[in-house]
Design a protein around this motif. Structure first.
Motif, PDB file in Angstrom:
ATOM      1  N   ALA A  39       1.065  -1.354   0.021  1.00 49.17           N
ATOM      2  CA  ALA A  39       0.289   0.240   0.104  1.00 49.17           C
ATOM      3  C   ALA A  39       1.013   0.775  -0.319  1.00 49.17           C
ATOM      4  CB  ALA A  39      -1.118   0.210   1.197  1.00 49.17           C
ATOM      5  N   GLU A  40       0.766   1.798  -0.655  1.00 46.66           N
ATOM      6  CA  GLU A  40       1.287   2.915  -1.246  1.00 46.66           C
ATOM      7  C   GLU A  40       0.652   4.096  -1.912  1.00 46.66           C
ATOM      8  OE1 GLU A  40       4.719   3.401   0.267  1.00 46.66           O
ATOM      9  OE2 GLU A  40       4.960   1.233  -0.407  1.00 46.66           O
ATOM     10  N   TYR A  41       0.909   5.337  -2.233  1.00 45.88           N
ATOM     11  CA  TYR A  41       0.059   6.894  -2.015  1.00 45.88           C
ATOM     12  C   TYR A  41       0.280   6.276  -3.512  1.00 45.88           C
ATOM     13  CZ  TYR A  41      -1.906  11.255  -2.701  1.00 45.88           C
ATOM     14  OH  TYR A  41      -2.728  12.223  -3.238  1.00 45.88           O
ATOM     15  N   GLY A  42      -1.541   6.621  -4.179  1.00 50.31           N
ATOM     16  CA  GLY A  42      -1.807   5.675  -5.582  1.00 50.31           C
ATOM     17  C   GLY A  42      -1.161   4.311  -6.012  1.00 50.31           C
ATOM     18  N   ALA A  43      -1.235   3.393  -5.247  1.00 56.10           N
ATOM     19  CA  ALA A  43      -0.753   2.152  -5.547  1.00 56.10           C
ATOM     20  C   ALA A  43      -1.060   1.308  -4.602  1.00 56.10           C
ATOM     21  CB  ALA A  43       0.551   2.389  -6.065  1.00 56.10           C
ATOM     22  N   LEU A  44      -1.711   0.604  -5.546  1.00 49.21           N
ATOM     23  CA  LEU A  44      -2.457  -0.313  -4.239  1.00 49.21           C
ATOM     24  C   LEU A  44      -1.635  -2.433  -4.940  1.00 49.21           C
ATOM     25  CD1 LEU A  44      -5.754   0.199  -2.382  1.00 49.21           C
ATOM     26  CD2 LEU A  44      -3.845   0.371  -1.936  1.00 49.21           C
ATOM     27  N   THR A  45      -1.643  -2.964  -3.948  1.00 45.05           N
ATOM     28  CA  THR A  45      -1.492  -4.634  -4.232  1.00 45.05           C
ATOM     29  C   THR A  45      -2.077  -5.146  -3.894  1.00 45.05           C
ATOM     30  OG1 THR A  45       0.589  -3.819  -5.530  1.00 45.05           O
ATOM     31  CG2 THR A  45       0.254  -6.315  -5.193  1.00 45.05           C
ATOM     32  N   PHE A  46      -3.376  -6.363  -3.917  1.00 40.31           N
ATOM     33  CA  PHE A  46      -4.038  -7.189  -3.429  1.00 40.31           C
ATOM     34  C   PHE A  46      -3.830  -8.342  -3.746  1.00 40.31           C
ATOM     35  CE2 PHE A  46      -7.282  -4.225  -1.458  1.00 40.31           C
ATOM     36  CZ  PHE A  46      -6.737  -3.632  -0.999  1.00 40.31           C
TER      37      PHE A  46
ATOM     38  N   SER B 267      -2.056   2.067 -10.086  1.00 41.07           N
ATOM     39  CA  SER B 267      -1.136   3.087 -10.263  1.00 41.07           C
ATOM     40  C   SER B 267      -1.939   3.871 -10.900  1.00 41.07           C
ATOM     41  CB  SER B 267       0.110   2.289 -11.266  1.00 41.07           C
ATOM     42  OG  SER B 267      -0.592   1.932 -12.746  1.00 41.07           O
ATOM     43  N   VAL B 268      -1.679   5.705 -10.503  1.00 42.78           N
ATOM     44  CA  VAL B 268      -1.863   6.775 -10.909  1.00 42.78           C
ATOM     45  C   VAL B 268      -1.521   6.817 -12.395  1.00 42.78           C
ATOM     46  CG1 VAL B 268      -2.928   8.669 -10.545  1.00 42.78           C
ATOM     47  CG2 VAL B 268      -3.102   7.232  -8.961  1.00 42.78           C
ATOM     48  N   ILE B 269      -2.752   7.176 -13.083  1.00 46.69           N
ATOM     49  CA  ILE B 269      -1.919   7.475 -14.796  1.00 46.69           C
ATOM     50  C   ILE B 269      -1.240   8.706 -14.751  1.00 46.69           C
ATOM     51  CG2 ILE B 269      -2.038   7.441 -17.488  1.00 46.69           C
ATOM     52  CD1 ILE B 269      -1.354   4.396 -15.557  1.00 46.69           C
ATOM     53  N   LYS B 270      -3.092   9.640 -14.424  1.00 48.22           N
ATOM     54  CA  LYS B 270      -3.081  11.217 -13.871  1.00 48.22           C
ATOM     55  C   LYS B 270      -4.128  10.893 -13.250  1.00 48.22           C
ATOM     56  CE  LYS B 270      -3.802  15.140 -17.056  1.00 48.22           C
ATOM     57  NZ  LYS B 270      -4.224  15.773 -16.248  1.00 48.22           N
ATOM     58  N   ARG B 271      -3.856  13.085 -12.562  1.00 47.25           N
ATOM     59  CA  ARG B 271      -4.648  13.174 -11.705  1.00 47.25           C
ATOM     60  C   ARG B 271      -4.604  14.237 -12.233  1.00 47.25           C
ATOM     61  NH1 ARG B 271      -3.121  15.055  -5.729  1.00 47.25           N
ATOM     62  NH2 ARG B 271      -4.502  16.214  -4.944  1.00 47.25           N
ATOM     63  N   GLY B 272      -6.341  14.523 -12.567  1.00 47.53           N
ATOM     64  CA  GLY B 272      -6.311  16.240 -12.340  1.00 47.53           C
ATOM     65  C   GLY B 272      -7.357  16.602 -11.360  1.00 47.53           C
ATOM     66  N   ARG B 273      -7.774  17.403 -12.008  1.00 48.87           N
ATOM     67  CA  ARG B 273      -8.717  18.480 -10.309  1.00 48.87           C
ATOM     68  C   ARG B 273      -9.850  18.270 -10.285  1.00 48.87           C
ATOM     69  NH1 ARG B 273      -9.772  24.126 -11.926  1.00 48.87           N
ATOM     70  NH2 ARG B 273     -10.676  22.995 -13.329  1.00 48.87           N
ATOM     71  N   GLN B 274     -10.726  17.431 -11.057  1.00 45.57           N
ATOM     72  CA  GLN B 274     -11.734  16.597 -10.960  1.00 45.57           C
ATOM     73  C   GLN B 274     -11.598  15.104 -11.280  1.00 45.57           C
ATOM     74  OE1 GLN B 274     -14.684  18.193  -9.818  1.00 45.57           O
ATOM     75  NE2 GLN B 274     -13.516  19.957  -9.566  1.00 45.57           N
ATOM     76  N   ILE B 275     -10.792  14.544 -12.241  1.00 48.25           N
ATOM     77  CA  ILE B 275     -10.621  13.167 -12.761  1.00 48.25           C
ATOM     78  C   ILE B 275      -9.651  12.867 -12.290  1.00 48.25           C
ATOM     79  CG2 ILE B 275     -11.023  11.922 -14.513  1.00 48.25           C
ATOM     80  CD1 ILE B 275     -13.150  13.306 -15.983  1.00 48.25           C
ATOM     81  N   ILE B 276      -9.241  11.129 -11.708  1.00 46.12           N
ATOM     82  CA  ILE B 276      -8.310  10.322 -12.187  1.00 46.12           C
ATOM     83  C   ILE B 276      -8.308   9.490 -12.571  1.00 46.12           C
ATOM     84  CG2 ILE B 276      -6.641   9.181 -10.122  1.00 46.12           C
ATOM     85  CD1 ILE B 276      -8.724  11.191  -7.555  1.00 46.12           C
ATOM     86  N   ASN B 277      -7.399   9.464 -13.093  1.00 42.93           N
ATOM     87  CA  ASN B 277      -7.362   7.906 -14.700  1.00 42.93           C
ATOM     88  C   ASN B 277      -6.490   7.318 -13.781  1.00 42.93           C
ATOM     89  OD1 ASN B 277      -5.494   6.751 -16.814  1.00 42.93           O
ATOM     90  ND2 ASN B 277      -7.595   6.635 -17.389  1.00 42.93           N
TER      91      ASN B 277
END
Length: 147
Positions: A37-44, A109-119
């Motif tokens: 568990a890391e900021y913006g990334a999980l492994t389950f 993993s987070v690809i892109k974090r915008g103001r309203q949308i996170i990919n």
């Protein structure tokens, strides 16, 4: 990323063990083991059970999509935002099957974090064979006025 918050720290307490306290009933049914568990990334890690399979006794595509959607949601949740986010789309490519008894790993993993949308991206891997089972992308949108 080195950011941390209370939600992420709580998730880290479960590393190596089953995650029984998820706020998601579906996640509790999936019964994952948290590996990282890391900021913006999980492994389950998930063990495929018979009730997760289709009539051909292979991991059901809907369960694959559900795993991805829930762990992507958990990834955003553990980023500690004051607003809620919800899925606005999922796009999944299926590459290989898994069967009951197989152990799979989901990595986000987070690809892109915008103001309203996170990919975000999620990959499912078959443990022991290092085989990519599926890769999915999802957009999560901020719900204004909800915390």
């Amino acid at each position: 990323m080195t950011e941390t918050n209370e939600r992420l720290e709580r998730m880290r307490e479960y590393i190596g063990g089953q995650f029984h306290e998820s706020p998601s009933p579906f996640m509790r049914w999936l019964n994952p083991i948290i590996r990282a568990a890391e900021y913006g990334a999980l492994t389950f890690e998930f063990t495929i059970r018979e009730e997760m399979t289709n009539p051909m006794q292979l991991l059901h595509g809907g369960v694959t999509a559900g795993i991805m959607d829930d762990i992507i949601g958990a990834t955003v949740f553990t980023m500690g935002f004051s607003s809620h986010y919800t899925t606005i789309n999922n796009n999944i490519d299926y590459f290989a099957p898994a069967k009951a008894g197989d152990i799979i790993e989901a990595r986000t993993s987070v690809i892109k974090r915008g103001r309203q949308i996170i990919n975000l991206q999620c990959e499912l891997w078959l443990i022991g064979k290092s085989r990519l089972l599926a890769r999915g992308y999802s957009n999560m949108i901020k719900l204004e006025g909800r915390a």
